[in-house]
Every structure is written in structure tokens, then in C-alpha cells.
Design a protein around this motif. Structure first.
Motif: not given
Length: 284
Positions: A3-8, A77-85, A160-166
Motif C-alpha cells: 500500500q502506498e500513502l502519499e500527498i501530491k 485526509n489529504g493523502a492518496h492510499r493505493r494498492q501497488e505491485w 510515508l515510509k514508516s511511522g505516523d501517517e498524520a
């Protein structure tokens, strides 16, 4: 699958330079790699992958090739959450055997896949470790190309690579006090499909909240210059929320004027403070 979590963020080249220097000066920041990335996106002639809200590419970085399949995912909450292979492959040619292991093989003729557009850019990275999260800040500068057409690309992604997504939003808010930008929900792939003339973004479902519809409407406005009914309706709802002081303090009553500015000059890159307004609205 991961899973990828990012703000663009979309910003000007000058703002990108300033943001890079500011982030690198923060405690816990360190310079990462600088790479030239060549990305070829694949689909069928009928854009079947895009209609399934998926994107397939091969990325070349030096002598390394990575085949990636992404879903559009969700905006939270402002970020994209995606599945990724992701798979390492030996060349710029698709490895169909890898795709056969995904859901694509069940309802798509893989033999119809071919190159549609490219996104080619330099990526410059700053790694942030603030003790609560590790965040990759990727500055992408280059172009999107389809045939003889091209458009410039200038983005910053907080991943986000690790830790608190906030902490993604914490750092976005800090940066908003330094340089202008706006949160862009239109992916590089969607920009490429638009340039190729085979896809236009569709409105979000009617039950999406006003803030998300506003973000999406602003992104579509930036892409094609169209003030959609989705954006107009969302702005009307948000004006009443701002006037009712339901936005967290960082928004301030002055943010209503930013909506007026966007109506008068519907060019997101020219509305100073738009990113700060978006971040404030996430508290609605």
C-alpha cells in the motif's frame, strides 16, 4: 502487493527549488538520490485499464527496469492510499506473466496492451525522519509526452515510509507557510491520458464530501481549465462552512476570499494560499 500513502503537491519550478532548500534545512532531513526516470505507460486502444482505475507502467532508472501496476485507490485526509505491485524486469518490454498473477488477467486481453504516453522527469529526494515518521519527499521535474504533444511536470510527493501517517499533513502544513502550492488529486497517469486524448476525469460520486469534491474540482480545473458543476457546488457548500467558523483556526475567515479569488481567476496556480486553504478545509 503493497500500500502506498502519499500527498501530491503541484507547484511552480521556483517554488519547487525553494521547497527543496527549506526541507533540506530541517532537522532530521538528509539528501537522497537524484535520478532521471523514464516511464512508459501501457493500455489498450480502448483505455480498458484506465476505465478500471488502474495504471500500468515500466520505469527505467539507469540500467534498472521496474514494472508497476497501481490502482487509483482512495483519498483520505489529504493523502492518496493505493494498492501497488512492483516487479523488477530485464528490459522496457512488459512481462505478461507477472500481470497474469493479478486480477487484470481475469477480464482483460493482455495482448492488446501497448504504450500510450510517457512521463519523463528528474527526481530529487529529501528524506525526513522527525522521530515520529520517515517521509520521502520526491521532487519531480520534467514533462509528460504523448506523440508530438508534451506538457511540463513539476510536483512534490510526500510519501510515508514508516511511522505516523498524520505527519504527512503536519509537514504539508509547515511547507504551506513557506511556498505556494495546491494539493492535486490528478495523477501523472491521468495527466497522460488527458494529453493522449483518450480520457477525461469523471466527477466523484454524489455522496463524496464537499471537501473531497472541492479538491477534485480544483485538480480538474488545473488540468483542463473547466469550472465543473462539481467544483461550483462544492465551493458553495464550503463558503457556508467557512463563514460558520467550522474550519480549524488555521483557515481563518480570510480563506473565504480565496474562494472568491478562485472564482474570479480560475487558475489554481495563480491563487496564492490555495494549498493552505485546502489543508485548513481538511478539518471540516
Amino acid at each position: 502487493m503493497a500500500q502506498e500513502l502519499e500527498i501530491k503537491l503541484t507547484l511552480s519550478r521556483e517554488s519547487s527549488r525553494q521547497a527543496y532548500e527549506w526541507l533540506l534545512d530541517q532537522e532530521g532531513a538528509s539528501p537522497g538520490a537524484r535520478k532521471q526516470l523514464i516511464n512508459t505507460y501501457f493500455d489498450t486502444g480502448e483505455a480498458d485499464l484506465n476505465r478500471r482505475r488502474a495504471a500500468l507502467r515500466i520505469r527505467q532508472a539507469g540500467e534498472c527496469f521496474i514494472q508497476t501496476l497501481k490502482t487509483q485507490g482512495e483519498f483520505v485526509n489529504g493523502a492518496h492510499r493505493r494498492q501497488e505491485w512492483e516487479w523488477e524486469v530485464p528490459s522496457a518490454d512488459l512481462d505478461f506473466s507477472l500481470l497474469a498473477k493479478t486480477s487484470l488477467a481475469n477480464d482483460l486481453d493482455l495482448g492488446q496492451l501497448g504504450p500510450v504516453f510517457e512521463t519523463n522527469f528528474e527526481r530529487q529526494v529529501v528524506m525526513l525522519d522527525d522521530g515520529e515518521a520517515v517521509i520521502e519527499c520526491a521532487f519531480d521535474t520534467g514533462e509528460i509526452r504523448s506523440g508530438r504533444q508534451s506538457v511540463p511536470l513539476c510536483e512534490l510527493e510526500f510519501e510515508l515510509k514508516s511511522g505516523d501517517e498524520a505527519r504527512l499533513l503536519v509537514w504539508a502544513r509547515k511547507l504551506a507557510e513557506q511556498v505556494p502550492f495546491f494539493i492535486n488529486l490528478i495523477s501523472k497517469a491521468e495527466q497522460g491520458y488527458h494529453l493522449a486524448g483518450i480520457h477525461e476525469p469523471e466527477p466523484l460520486p454524489a455522496d463524496a464530501d464537499a471537501v473531497t469534491r472541492f479538491f477534485h474540482g480544483v485538480s480538474v480545473l488545473w488540468l483542463n481549465g473547466e469550472v465543473t458543476s462539481e467544483l461550483s457546488a462544492a465551493m458553495g457548500e464550503l463558503e457556508s462552512k467557512l463563514e460558520g467558523n467550522t474550519v480549524r483556526a488555521a483557515g481563518s475567515p480570510g480563506d473565504v476570499n480565496l474562494l472568491d479569488d478562485l472564482k474570479a481567476n480560475p487558475v489554481p496556480m495563480q491563487v496564492q494560499g490555495l494549498g493552505r486553504l485546502q489543508l485548513a478545509l481538511l478539518g471540516c
